[in-house]
Design an enzyme around this catalytic site. Structure first.
Site, PDB file in Angstrom:
ATOM      1  N   GLU A 183       3.664  20.058  -6.321  1.00 27.73           N
ATOM      2  CA  GLU A 183       3.177  20.893  -7.429  1.00 27.73           C
ATOM      3  C   GLU A 183       3.875  20.497  -8.739  1.00 27.73           C
ATOM      4  OE1 GLU A 183       3.496  25.001  -6.244  1.00 27.73           O
ATOM      5  OE2 GLU A 183       2.228  24.705  -4.479  1.00 27.73           O
ATOM      6  N   GLU A 280      -1.605  22.507   0.477  1.00 28.20           N
ATOM      7  CA  GLU A 280      -1.281  23.785   1.103  1.00 28.20           C
ATOM      8  C   GLU A 280      -2.152  24.873   0.503  1.00 28.20           C
ATOM      9  OE1 GLU A 280       2.414  25.835  -0.783  1.00 28.20           O
ATOM     10  OE2 GLU A 280       2.998  23.735  -0.561  1.00 28.20           O
TER      11      GLU A 280
END
Length: 557
Positions: A183, A280
């Site tokens: 991220e 995810e």
């Protein structure tokens, strides 16, 4: 990792360049041949099927907790097993890594994440809040991504902590889809939210180059990952490290609008023909959504969120869908027996002392969850009899926590005259590998002179490898030479005997523990032995005449 509370803006329209990149992606080959079989597999299923997966976060000493819970709920094991180097519980990392090896052997796609601590704080392990989720000053960031600075060197030292785990997995033939600095557009993490060439992507590039080029880790599938913020159409350009730095582009879904077409197209654009994946998410996609967006090669549900954000019926429907791959549907990696070629595997071992019940044989039993340990004193010795004299090329040691700090590796053909292969001082690594041994020996000795802890010397596994070929001639007479090739062998083994072996010489194939498998007594100096029906593993080939006996090791693939 789940997203943090963020005020989302209205989604921006896809920029014009996106259309051009999508056209390029559409023309890209649907498959690729890379050195990594798992990456090749992702190319092969792109547009057809999606691997279902789940993350297994802390505690690391229960590395299949969520995988098992998913199986209990759906009756299916996920095709992807995910775990994490984490930011604490470092003592349990080896248990997680050994599970990664086991999952690979079972045919799962293995992926690992790393929640790294903030190097500017110089605290590792650390807490999640205030450690992983923390900030870094602009000055510290500049120093971090500048070669030669204290912070840059510290970061590489922290990378060094991961190296033995990857080296061990590499030695066992295991490939890892590694997702570091995940991220990168998430500013809650100290490494994220810095756009531009010297921002978050720069640290990803440094990490990639250090582990791949400096440390030679060729078993990593590099996964670059961002989160699905409304700024995604521009984030894919601002945060991408470049095509040379990733093998898979992945997206984490935590924005409430889910799997939109715009997000899918943005990831296809930045990947430019490389596989894309869902890194995810909590609320899992439906089979219909994956059918509409078929280029997602895998998804990884985030641990506990899988069960709090999806009903049992939804999970069962997804994992029984024709376009979602579970473990039993994975093709397997054609993974060789991890002990293939290991000359020390299940060979006789003698040691100077033993701390019961950790017997000497456990150091060469091929099972890294068992170990030999000595009494709590220096020095200590372990000697392995390889059974014949071999040209040796490579040796590895996997220690338990009670590591050897100072030790010597020695080799001998007769247990009388010993040659020093390596003299090691100040070792702290739990995994050591020593290539380019360039020696010939039957016996290998580890002589520990100083322990790294207050306990004894404790070895999970010692492995010794020789060159492709043959045991050495049992005597100085070339006429008694024995050659067996290829070794390792798949379906057939050719045995060539020197002229000194009579036609009536008998060949006997035995298991590594001495049970007879087959006997061959046909005449001729070269015999071709069928191996196709044998299980993979280590065997002994005994060559015997009325006056001579010679034994060498054979590996069946």
């Amino acid at each position: 990792m789940p997203a943090f509370s963020t005020s989302f803006l209205a989604a921006r329209p896809v920029l014009r360049w996106l259309a051009a990149l999508l056209l390029l992606a559409a023309c890209w080959p649907a498959a690729a041949q890379t050195p990594l079989k798992s990456l090749n597999y992702l190319y092969s299923i792109s547009g057809k099927k999606t691997i279902g997966g789940i993350h297994n976060k802390e505690p690391l000493n229960e590395p299949t907790f969520y995988t098992d819970k998913l199986q209990f709920t759906t009756g299916k094991y996920a095709g992807l097993w995910g775990s994490d180097f984490l930011f604490r519980e470092y003592n349990d990392r080896w248990q997680m890594v050994l599970e990664a090896e086991k999952q690979w052997q079972q045919g799962a796609l293995v992926t690992l994440t790393w929640h790294a601590c903030n190097p500017a704080q110089n605290v590792s392990p650390c807490q999640f809040a205030g450690g992983v989720t923390s900030t870094m000053s602009d000055a510290d960031w500049t120093a971090l991504v500048t070669e030669g600075t204290v912070l840059n060197a510290r970061w590489k030292t922290w990378l060094d902590e991961l190296v033995p785990y990857f080296q061990y997995l590499k030695s066992r033939g295991v490939e890892v889809a590694f997702r570091p600095l995940h991220e990168t557009n998430q500013s809650a993490f100290w490494w994220g939210g810095r756009s531009g060439p010297n921002g978050s992507r720069k640290l990803y590039q440094i990490t990639h180059d250090y582990l791949k080029n400096t440390k030679g880790l060729s078993n990593i599938v590099w996964v670059w990952n961002i989160q699905d913020f409304p700024t995604l159409p521009t984030d894919v350009a601002d945060y991408s490290p470049g095509a040379d730095y990733f093998d898979v582009a992945s997206l984490d879904f935590y924005n409430g609008d889910g799997l939109t077409t715009a997000k899918y197209e943005a990831m296809l654009a930045v990947a430019a023909g490389k596989p894309i994946a869902i890194g995810e998410l909590g609320q899992l996609p439906t089979a219909a959504q994956l059918q509409a967006q078929p280029k997602w090669t895998y998804f990884m549900g985030w641990s506990e969120l899988v069960f709090s954000q999806n009903t049992t019926a939804q999970l069962q429907a997804l994992y029984s869908a024709a376009n979602v791959l579970t473990l039993e549907e994975m093709p397997g990696w054609n993974a060789a027996n991890p002990n293939a070629g290991n000359l020390a595997y299940q060979r006789p071992v003698t040691v100077s002392s033993t701390e019961a019940p950790n017997e000497a044989r456990f150091a060469v039993d091929g099972d890294p969850t068992t170990r030999w340990s000595s009494l709590y004193a220096d020095p200590q010795e372990l000697v392995v009899d390889l059974g014949a004299t071999y040209p040796l090329s490579y040796l590895t040691i996997l220690w338990e926590t009670a590591v050897g700090k100072d030790f010597e590796l020695l080799a001998s053909t007769d247990q009388t005259t010993w040659t020093t292969l390596r003299k090691v001082t100040g070792n702290t690594s739990l995994f050591n590998e020593y290539p380019d041994l360039n020696t010939t020996a039957r016996y290998v000795k580890l002589r520990g002179t100083a322990r790294g802890t207050a306990y004894g010397f404790s070895i999970r596994e010692l492995a010794v490898y020789g060159g492709l070929a043959t045991a050495a001639t049992p005597a100085a007479n070339p006429a008694l030479r024995v050659q067996a090739y290829p070794n390792p062998a798949a379906d057939q083994l050719t045995v060539a005997l020197g002229a000194g072996w009579p036609a009536a010489t008998q060949l006997t194939l035995l298991t590594s523990t001495g049970q007879t498998v087959a006997t061959y007594s046909d005449p001729g100096s070269a015999r071709r032995l069928p191996l196709a029906g044998l299980r993979a593993g280590l065997y002994l080939l005994r060559v015997q005449s009325a006056t001579q006996v010679h034994t060498l090791k054979i590996t069946k693939q």
